[in-house]
Design an enzyme around this catalytic site. Structure first.
Site, short mmCIF file in Angstrom:
data_model
loop_
_atom_site.label_atom_id
_atom_site.label_comp_id
_atom_site.label_asym_id
_atom_site.label_seq_id
_atom_site.Cartn_x
_atom_site.Cartn_y
_atom_site.Cartn_z
N GLN A 54 0.82 -1.21 0.00
CA GLN A 54 0.00 0.00 0.00
C GLN A 54 0.86 1.26 0.00
O GLN A 54 0.54 2.26 -0.64
CB GLN A 54 -0.98 0.01 1.17
CG GLN A 54 -2.07 -1.04 1.05
CD GLN A 54 -2.72 -1.04 -0.31
OE1 GLN A 54 -3.37 -0.08 -0.71
NE2 GLN A 54 -2.55 -2.12 -1.08
N HIS A 57 1.73 3.03 -3.27
CA HIS A 57 0.71 3.74 -4.05
C HIS A 57 1.01 5.23 -4.15
O HIS A 57 0.82 5.85 -5.18
CB HIS A 57 -0.67 3.59 -3.40
CG HIS A 57 -1.49 2.50 -4.00
ND1 HIS A 57 -1.91 2.52 -5.31
CD2 HIS A 57 -1.98 1.35 -3.47
CE1 HIS A 57 -2.61 1.43 -5.56
NE2 HIS A 57 -2.67 0.71 -4.47
N GLU A 73 -9.19 1.09 5.53
CA GLU A 73 -9.68 0.67 4.22
C GLU A 73 -9.46 -0.83 4.04
O GLU A 73 -10.38 -1.57 3.71
CB GLU A 73 -8.92 1.46 3.14
CG GLU A 73 -9.38 1.17 1.74
CD GLU A 73 -8.44 1.79 0.69
OE1 GLU A 73 -7.31 2.18 1.05
OE2 GLU A 73 -8.85 1.85 -0.49
N HIS A 74 -8.21 -1.28 4.27
CA HIS A 74 -7.86 -2.69 4.16
C HIS A 74 -7.36 -3.19 5.52
O HIS A 74 -6.53 -2.54 6.14
CB HIS A 74 -6.72 -2.90 3.17
CG HIS A 74 -6.97 -2.35 1.80
ND1 HIS A 74 -6.37 -1.21 1.33
CD2 HIS A 74 -7.75 -2.81 0.80
CE1 HIS A 74 -6.76 -0.98 0.09
NE2 HIS A 74 -7.62 -1.92 -0.27
N ASP A 134 -7.06 -6.57 -4.57
CA ASP A 134 -6.95 -5.46 -5.54
C ASP A 134 -7.25 -5.92 -6.96
O ASP A 134 -7.65 -5.13 -7.80
CB ASP A 134 -5.54 -4.88 -5.53
CG ASP A 134 -5.32 -3.93 -4.35
OD1 ASP A 134 -6.33 -3.42 -3.83
OD2 ASP A 134 -4.16 -3.72 -3.98
N HIS A 176 -52.75 17.78 4.15
CA HIS A 176 -52.42 16.36 4.16
C HIS A 176 -53.62 15.56 4.67
O HIS A 176 -54.02 14.56 4.06
CB HIS A 176 -51.21 16.10 5.09
CG HIS A 176 -49.90 16.46 4.50
ND1 HIS A 176 -49.56 17.74 4.15
CD2 HIS A 176 -48.80 15.70 4.22
CE1 HIS A 176 -48.32 17.74 3.66
NE2 HIS A 176 -47.84 16.53 3.69
#
Lengths: 431, 431
Positions: free
Chosen positions: B260, B263, B328-329, B362, B421
Site C-alpha cells: 500500500q 501507491h 480501508e484494508h 486489488d 395532508h
C-alpha cells in the site's frame, strides 16, 4: 394561473425542459457563517455550544448538561399529548418498524469453485446523530422516519438534537423520540449542533453519521462535516406528480396536489392527465380548496409559481415524462396502475390506485417519507435501513488458492507498475 | 524511522489520537478554477470541451467525435496486450462479475395483515459516467472494479472518459473497458470531462451518476456536480492495517505493508502486533525491501511519514484499536482470524489468515477494491452493485385499508398543522 403544457403542442419539449430546469430554491449564502461556527465548536466545544445557543435560540444554560432533555421533561411531554395522537404515533412507529425490518440486508459468506472464501458482512453504524428542526417544521413523523430505521438496523447510540427557540419545544417530538427508543436528546440546533455531533465536545460524544432535515445553515453544516462523518441526502422542497385519468374525482386529485403544495412555497405539484376537461376540473377544484386550507397562502404560491398541468394525448406518453421528472412522490390514479408501474423507472415512492393518497405514506403506510427530491430519484433512493449499516468485504485464501490466483494478480500488478503489490503475492509463492 | 506506539506506555492514548487525526493530504485549492471550467462546459458544451482538451492535454481535435475512441483503436489496443495479461484481466473480470452478482438486491412486494400492499422495487440507474485517470494512475483494474458492477446492476449506458495527455492512452485501459462491456469512450479528462458527463454537451448525452477516481480537480468537480448527478465516494490515499502475531514471516508482512505504501507518499501502512521482537523484524524487513522496490522512494516516504507500528500487550486489545482506525484494508494474519473478525466492526475489507495478501483483493479476489478511506469505514461501504441501483417504495391501499389507516394519518397531519395532508385522506373517507 397554473402552468399548462400539452404534448400536442409544438412548444411542448421546450416548455417541459424549462419546467425540469426551473430552480425552486433561493440558496442563501450561509457557508461562511457556518464555517466559522463549526471551527469554533471544534475548538471550544461546550463553551461555544452554550454561546451560540444563547445567541440564536435565546436560551441561557450554565452547562450542556442543562440542555439535555430530562426524564421529567419527557414524562411531562407525554402528559400533554392526547390519547388519539399518541395511538396514531404508536401505529406509525409499529408500521415503520415492520416494513423496515424487511430491508435488513443479509450477510453472505461462501466458498467459490476455486476454494476461495468470500463474503459481505453487514454491521450497524455505531453512533448516529439525528437533527430535528425546531419551530413549525418540528415534525414528530420525521423523528420516527429517521430514528426507527436506525434502531431496526441495530444502531447502538442515537443522539438527537432539536433547537428550542425561547425554550419552546414541541412535546410531540419528545414523545416520538421516546417511542422510537431515542435516549439522548439535546436542546441545541443549527450549525453548532451539527458541529457538536460531528466533532464531539466535552459533554457530547461524536457520532459517525448525521441524518435529518434542517434549514440552510444545517444543510451547509452537514455538507461541511461530510467526510468527518457520514450524512444522509440534503433534501430539497417536496414534490408530487399525479398521473390521473378522467375517471377520478377532481376534488380528490386536487386535494393530493395541495397536500404537497402546502409544505412550502417552493414545493411543486404536477398533474399529468389524458383528459383536458378533467384537468380543468382539477384546476378549478384546487382554487376552491385553496380558500379552505389554513396554509392556503403557502399552497397557493407553490401552485401558481411551480405547479403544472400536463395534458397528454395518451397515458402511454406518461412513463417517459415521469422518468424525466423523477418525482419524489408519484401517484398513479388509474384503473390499472401496475401496467404503468412496469414502465416507470425513476420515482422515490409510488402510490398505486385511487385510494392511496400520498399523505398515507407520510405517516402510517410504513415506508419511509424521507425521499429523493429535485430529480435525484434518477440515481438515489429514499431513507432505509441500508443508510444505517455498512458492508465489509471478506476474503480468505489458503496456500492452494493463492497458487491458483496469485500469478494473475502478479501479472496485473506488474502491468500497472505496482511491483510491491506483486511482491506481496510472489513472496508467499516462493516466486 | 517509523512511528512506534505501545499500549503499555502512558502516552499511548495521546499518541494514538494524534495518529488518527494526522492529515495526510494537502488539499490543493482548485475549487475556483473548477467552478469556472464547469460553468464554461455547461454554457458552451463541445466547444469548451475541445478548448480545455487542447489546453490541458495538448490534444487538438476538430470535434468531440474525433475524441471518441474508435473500434479500430480498441482492436489496436488488444494487439498491444500480451496473452498473459489479457487472461489475467479476463479472470479478474469474471471473478468480479460472479461476486457482484450475489449483491443484487431483490424486490420485495407483500401484503400486510391490514391488507395494505407494500413494496421495495430496485431498478438500475439509466446512465453512468466512469472517470478513469490518465498517466501513471491509469489502472485497468479500476476500470473493471467500476464498470463490471454497473453492468451487473443492469446499467444500460456507461460513458467512460479518460484523458490522453499528448495523445498517450494506456491500451490496457481500453482492453479492460471492452472486457467490461463499455461501448462509449472519450479521450477527455479533468473537470471538463466531469462537466460534460453531468450537464451533457451537443455530442455527449448527460449521465445520472459519475463514479471513478481522479485528481484534486476531478474530486472538486464531482463535489460540485453532486445533486445534478449522483457521485461515488471521494477516495483518499490508500491504507492498510495488518494485525499480525509473532507466527508470521516478517518478510511477508513487510511486503504487505509496502504494497500500500508504494501507491502514494500519502498512503498509510500500520502494523499491530503483540510481539515486539517480531515488530522489529518487520521494520527491518521493510527497510531491506524498500531498496528492492521500483517505487521504493514513494513507499519509503509513506512509511516514514505516515507508517506506524503499534505494539499491544495482547491481541485482545486489537479490535478496539481497529474500530477506531476503521481501515480501508485490514489483514488478520493470525491463527484464528475468525475470532478477531467477530469483534471488529469498522473496516472496508478484511483479509483473513496468512495467505491472503491484500493485493489479491486489488485484482482477482472478486470483491471490489474501491473501498472507504480516511476512517469512513465507520459509516460507509465499498463500491458494490447497490451503488448502481436505486429503490422505489410502493404503497397501495384500497377503500377498506384506507378506512383503517386513514384516521391515524389525519390525526398526525392535524397534530403537525398540515391540514391539507389530512384533507387528502378525509375527502376519500367522506369525512
Amino acid at each position: 394561473m397554473v402552468q399548462w403544457l400539452s404534448t400536442a403542442s409544438g412548444a411542448f419539449e421546450q416548455e417541459f425542459v424549462a419546467l425540469l430546469e426551473s430552480k425552486r430554491e433561493a440558496s442563501a449564502d450561509v457557508d461562511e457563517a457556518v464555517r466559522a461556527i463549526l471551527e469554533d465548536v471544534k475548538a471550544r466545544g461546550d463553551a461555544a455550544l452554550l454561546d451560540y445557543t444563547a445567541r440564536f435560540d435565546r436560551l441561557q444554560a450554565a452547562s450542556v448538561n442543562e440542555l439535555k432533555v430530562s426524564e421529567a421533561e419527557i414524562s411531562a411531554a407525554f402528559e400533554r399529548v392526547d390519547g388519539e395522537t399518541l395511538k396514531a404515533l404508536e401505529l406509525a412507529r409499529d408500521r415503520i418498524a415492520s416494513h423496515h425490518a424487511r430491508q435488513m440486508p443479509r450477510d453472505d459468506r461462501y466458498t467459490d469453485a476455486t476454494g476461495v472464501e468470500l463474503g459481505s458482512r453487514w454491521t450497524a453504524i455505531g453512533a448516529v446523530g439525528l437533527y430535528v428542526p425546531g419551530g413549525t417544521a418540528s415534525y414528530p413523523s420525521s423523528v420516527l422516519m429517521n430514528a426507527v430505521p436506525a434502531k431496526v438496523a441495530g444502531v447502538e447510540r442515537i443522539a438527537m438534537v432539536v433547537p428550542s427557540p425561547d425554550g419552546t419545544l414541541n412535546p410531540l417530538v419528545l414523545v416520538a423520540a421516546r417511542l422510537a427508543g431515542v435516549e439522548e436528546i439535546y436542546r441545541i440546533g443549527g450549525a453548532q449542533a451539527v458541529g457538536a455531533l460531528a466533532f464531539g465536545t466535552q459533554s457530547i460524544a461524536p457520532v459517525h453519521k448525521i441524518v435529518g432535515p434542517g434549514n440552510a445553515y444545517v444543510a451547509a453544516a452537514k455538507r461541511r462535516v461530510f467526510g468527518t462523518v457520514g450524512i444522509d441526502m440534503i433534501a430539497g422542497p417536496s414534490e408530487i406528480l399525479v398521473v390521473a385519468d378522467g375517471g377520478n374525482d377532481p376534488d380528490w386529485i386536487a386535494a393530493d396536489l395541495l397536500s404537497q403544495a402546502e409544505h412550502d412555497e417552493s414545493a411543486q405539484s404536477i398533474l399529468i392527465t389524458d383528459d383536458g376537461e378533467f384537468a380543468s376540473a382539477v384546476a378549478e377544484a384546487v382554487e376552491r380548496q385553496l380558500k379552505l386550507l389554513p396554509r392556503g397562502e403557502i399552497a397557493g404560491a407553490s401552485w401558481r409559481n411551480f405547479g403544472a398541468v400536463i395534458v397528454v394525448e395518451s397515458l402511454d406518453q406518461a412513463p417517459a415524462l415521469v422518468d424525466r421528472i423523477a418525482p419524489e412522490h408519484l401517484e398513479l390514479a388509474v384503473d390499472d396502475p401496475d401496467a404503468l408501474l412496469g414502465q416507470i423507472r425513476n420515482a422515490g415512492a409510488i402510490f398505486l390506485g385511487r385510494h392511496t393518497p400520498e399523505a398515507i405514506g407520510d405517516y402510517v403506510g410504513g415506508s419511509n417519507h424521507v425521499l429523493p427530491t429535485a430529480r435525484s430519484a434518477r440515481f438515489s433512493s429514499g431513507l432505509s435501513v441500508l443508510d444505517f449499516v455498512k458492508r465489509t468485504s471478506i476474503l480468505r485464501c489458503n496456500a492452494d488458492n493463492l497458487r491458483v490466483l496469485g500469478p494473475a494478480a502478479i501479472a496485473l500488478a506488474e502491468a500497472e507498475g505496482l511491483a510491491g503489490h506483486g511482491r506481496s503475492v510472489a513472496i508467499r509463492l516462493n516466486m
